[in-house]
Design a protein around this motif. Structure first.
Motif, PDB file in Angstrom:
ATOM      1  N   LEU A  22       0.843  -1.177   0.000  1.00 25.00           N
ATOM      2  CA  LEU A  22       0.000   0.000   0.000  1.00 25.00           C
ATOM      3  C   LEU A  22       0.885   1.235   0.000  1.00 25.00           C
ATOM      4  O   LEU A  22       2.066   1.159   0.320  1.00 25.00           O
ATOM      5  CB  LEU A  22      -0.900  -0.003   1.237  1.00 25.00           C
ATOM      6  CG  LEU A  22      -1.912  -1.135   1.284  1.00 25.00           C
ATOM      7  CD1 LEU A  22      -2.700  -1.059   2.586  1.00 25.00           C
ATOM      8  CD2 LEU A  22      -2.860  -1.086   0.118  1.00 25.00           C
ATOM      9  N   PRO A  23       0.323   2.396  -0.343  1.00 24.99           N
ATOM     10  CA  PRO A  23       1.125   3.615  -0.297  1.00 24.99           C
ATOM     11  C   PRO A  23       1.764   3.779   1.079  1.00 24.99           C
ATOM     12  O   PRO A  23       1.145   3.460   2.092  1.00 24.99           O
ATOM     13  CB  PRO A  23       0.088   4.719  -0.561  1.00 24.99           C
ATOM     14  CG  PRO A  23      -1.007   4.028  -1.311  1.00 24.99           C
ATOM     15  CD  PRO A  23      -1.036   2.621  -0.770  1.00 24.99           C
ATOM     16  N   GLN A  26       0.047   4.830   4.347  1.00 23.31           N
ATOM     17  CA  GLN A  26      -0.955   3.970   4.951  1.00 23.31           C
ATOM     18  C   GLN A  26      -0.371   2.660   5.464  1.00 23.31           C
ATOM     19  O   GLN A  26      -1.057   1.921   6.144  1.00 23.31           O
ATOM     20  CB  GLN A  26      -2.035   3.632   3.929  1.00 23.31           C
ATOM     21  CG  GLN A  26      -2.782   4.835   3.435  1.00 23.31           C
ATOM     22  CD  GLN A  26      -3.698   4.469   2.303  1.00 23.31           C
ATOM     23  OE1 GLN A  26      -3.740   3.342   1.855  1.00 23.31           O
ATOM     24  NE2 GLN A  26      -4.430   5.441   1.826  1.00 23.31           N
ATOM     25  N   GLU A  64     -15.609  -0.428   3.860  1.00 24.95           N
ATOM     26  CA  GLU A  64     -14.252   0.015   4.168  1.00 24.95           C
ATOM     27  C   GLU A  64     -13.228  -1.071   3.830  1.00 24.95           C
ATOM     28  O   GLU A  64     -12.174  -0.791   3.273  1.00 24.95           O
ATOM     29  CB  GLU A  64     -14.140   0.403   5.645  1.00 24.95           C
ATOM     30  CG  GLU A  64     -12.768   0.894   6.051  1.00 24.95           C
ATOM     31  CD  GLU A  64     -12.316   2.175   5.373  1.00 24.95           C
ATOM     32  OE1 GLU A  64     -11.091   2.394   5.289  1.00 24.95           O
ATOM     33  OE2 GLU A  64     -13.174   2.959   4.903  1.00 24.95           O
ATOM     34  N   ALA A  67     -12.758  -1.168   0.160  1.00 23.07           N
ATOM     35  CA  ALA A  67     -11.963  -0.020  -0.287  1.00 23.07           C
ATOM     36  C   ALA A  67     -10.477  -0.260  -0.022  1.00 23.07           C
ATOM     37  O   ALA A  67      -9.631   0.035  -0.873  1.00 23.07           O
ATOM     38  CB  ALA A  67     -12.431   1.251   0.422  1.00 23.07           C
ATOM     39  N   ARG A  68     -10.157  -0.812   1.128  1.00 28.61           N
ATOM     40  CA  ARG A  68      -8.748  -1.126   1.436  1.00 28.61           C
ATOM     41  C   ARG A  68      -8.209  -2.198   0.488  1.00 28.61           C
ATOM     42  O   ARG A  68      -7.067  -2.126   0.048  1.00 28.61           O
ATOM     43  CB  ARG A  68      -8.595  -1.545   2.880  1.00 28.61           C
ATOM     44  CG  ARG A  68      -8.828  -0.366   3.798  1.00 28.61           C
ATOM     45  CD  ARG A  68      -8.359  -0.639   5.184  1.00 28.61           C
ATOM     46  NE  ARG A  68      -8.491   0.573   5.978  1.00 28.61           N
ATOM     47  CZ  ARG A  68      -7.547   1.500   6.105  1.00 28.61           C
ATOM     48  NH1 ARG A  68      -6.395   1.348   5.494  1.00 28.61           N
ATOM     49  NH2 ARG A  68      -7.742   2.561   6.836  1.00 28.61           N
ATOM     50  N   HIS A  69      -9.041  -3.175   0.155  1.00 28.03           N
ATOM     51  CA  HIS A  69      -8.646  -4.214  -0.805  1.00 28.03           C
ATOM     52  C   HIS A  69      -8.372  -3.589  -2.166  1.00 28.03           C
ATOM     53  O   HIS A  69      -7.379  -3.922  -2.821  1.00 28.03           O
ATOM     54  CB  HIS A  69      -9.739  -5.282  -0.896  1.00 28.03           C
ATOM     55  CG  HIS A  69      -9.389  -6.432  -1.760  1.00 28.03           C
ATOM     56  ND1 HIS A  69      -9.795  -6.513  -3.079  1.00 28.03           N
ATOM     57  CD2 HIS A  69      -8.670  -7.558  -1.513  1.00 28.03           C
ATOM     58  CE1 HIS A  69      -9.334  -7.634  -3.597  1.00 28.03           C
ATOM     59  NE2 HIS A  69      -8.650  -8.287  -2.671  1.00 28.03           N
ATOM     60  N   GLU A  71      -7.271  -0.722  -2.769  1.00 32.11           N
ATOM     61  CA  GLU A  71      -6.014   0.027  -2.720  1.00 32.11           C
ATOM     62  C   GLU A  71      -4.817  -0.827  -3.142  1.00 32.11           C
ATOM     63  O   GLU A  71      -3.746  -0.298  -3.423  1.00 32.11           O
ATOM     64  CB  GLU A  71      -5.775   0.579  -1.311  1.00 32.11           C
ATOM     65  CG  GLU A  71      -6.721   1.694  -0.933  1.00 32.11           C
ATOM     66  CD  GLU A  71      -6.552   2.128   0.520  1.00 32.11           C
ATOM     67  OE1 GLU A  71      -5.688   1.556   1.224  1.00 32.11           O
ATOM     68  OE2 GLU A  71      -7.284   3.026   0.942  1.00 32.11           O
ATOM     69  N   GLY A  73      -4.544  -2.159  -5.826  1.00 37.96           N
ATOM     70  CA  GLY A  73      -4.365  -1.896  -7.246  1.00 37.96           C
ATOM     71  C   GLY A  73      -4.465  -3.143  -8.098  1.00 37.96           C
ATOM     72  O   GLY A  73      -5.321  -4.003  -7.856  1.00 37.96           O
ATOM     73  N   ALA A  76      -5.013  -6.618  -6.597  1.00 42.48           N
ATOM     74  CA  ALA A  76      -6.242  -6.914  -5.856  1.00 42.48           C
ATOM     75  C   ALA A  76      -6.948  -8.167  -6.376  1.00 42.48           C
ATOM     76  O   ALA A  76      -7.495  -8.935  -5.586  1.00 42.48           O
ATOM     77  CB  ALA A  76      -7.192  -5.721  -5.896  1.00 42.48           C
TER      78      ALA A  76
END
Length: 143
Positions: A22-23, A26, A64, A67-69, A71, A73, A76
């Motif tokens: 992840l970035p 985060q 949520e 959404a994290r999943h 991320e 990219g 996923a």
């Protein structure tokens, strides 16, 4: 790891999947050796990317977690995310399209039940690790 701490452990099994990271803003590597070992085993034995998030999932935990999943990219599709909100007593397992072909909802539900029973005795790290390894067994059986 203290319950409620935000933590993300994007597939750190052997570094074969750098695209799962992840970035940096985060990403906080989970300090639990149990979870890191479980992720390493899971990635090696399934070929899937595995991530764990522990922290606040908000009022709509499923949304949520998804959404994290997302991320993750491009990775996923081949990823499994275990998201746990210990404060709200929420657990979500999100599978990408490719991961879902070898890890069905029933297998995830069984692993979630195992995790929940371990969480009940206040073993967050052990519950997550055991849940991941339970899903690995289901993937191996389905192949």
């Amino acid at each position: 790891m203290a319950p409620g701490d935000d933590a993300v452990a994007p597939g750190r099994g052997g570094g074969e999947h750098p695209e799962t990271a992840l970035p940096p803003a985060q990403a906080t590597l989970i300090e639990s050796g149990q979870i890191r070992r479980a992720i390493g085993i899971a990635e090696k034995q399934t070929g899937l990317n595995w991530s764990v998030f522990v922290g606040d999932l908000g009022s709509d935990s499923r949304k949520e977690a998804e959404a994290r999943h997302a991320e993750l990219g491009p990775a996923a599709a081949k990823s499994v995310l275990v998201a746990v909100d210990p404060t709200a007593h929420r657990l979500e397992i999100v599978t990408g399209a490719e991961a879902r072909q070898v890890l069905d909802d029933r297998s995830c539900a069984l692993a979630a039940a195992s995790m929940a029973s371990t969480f009940a005795v206040r073993d967050l790290d052990g519950g997550i690790a055991r849940g991941i390894l339970a899903m690995v067994e289901h993937v191996r059986r389905s192949r």
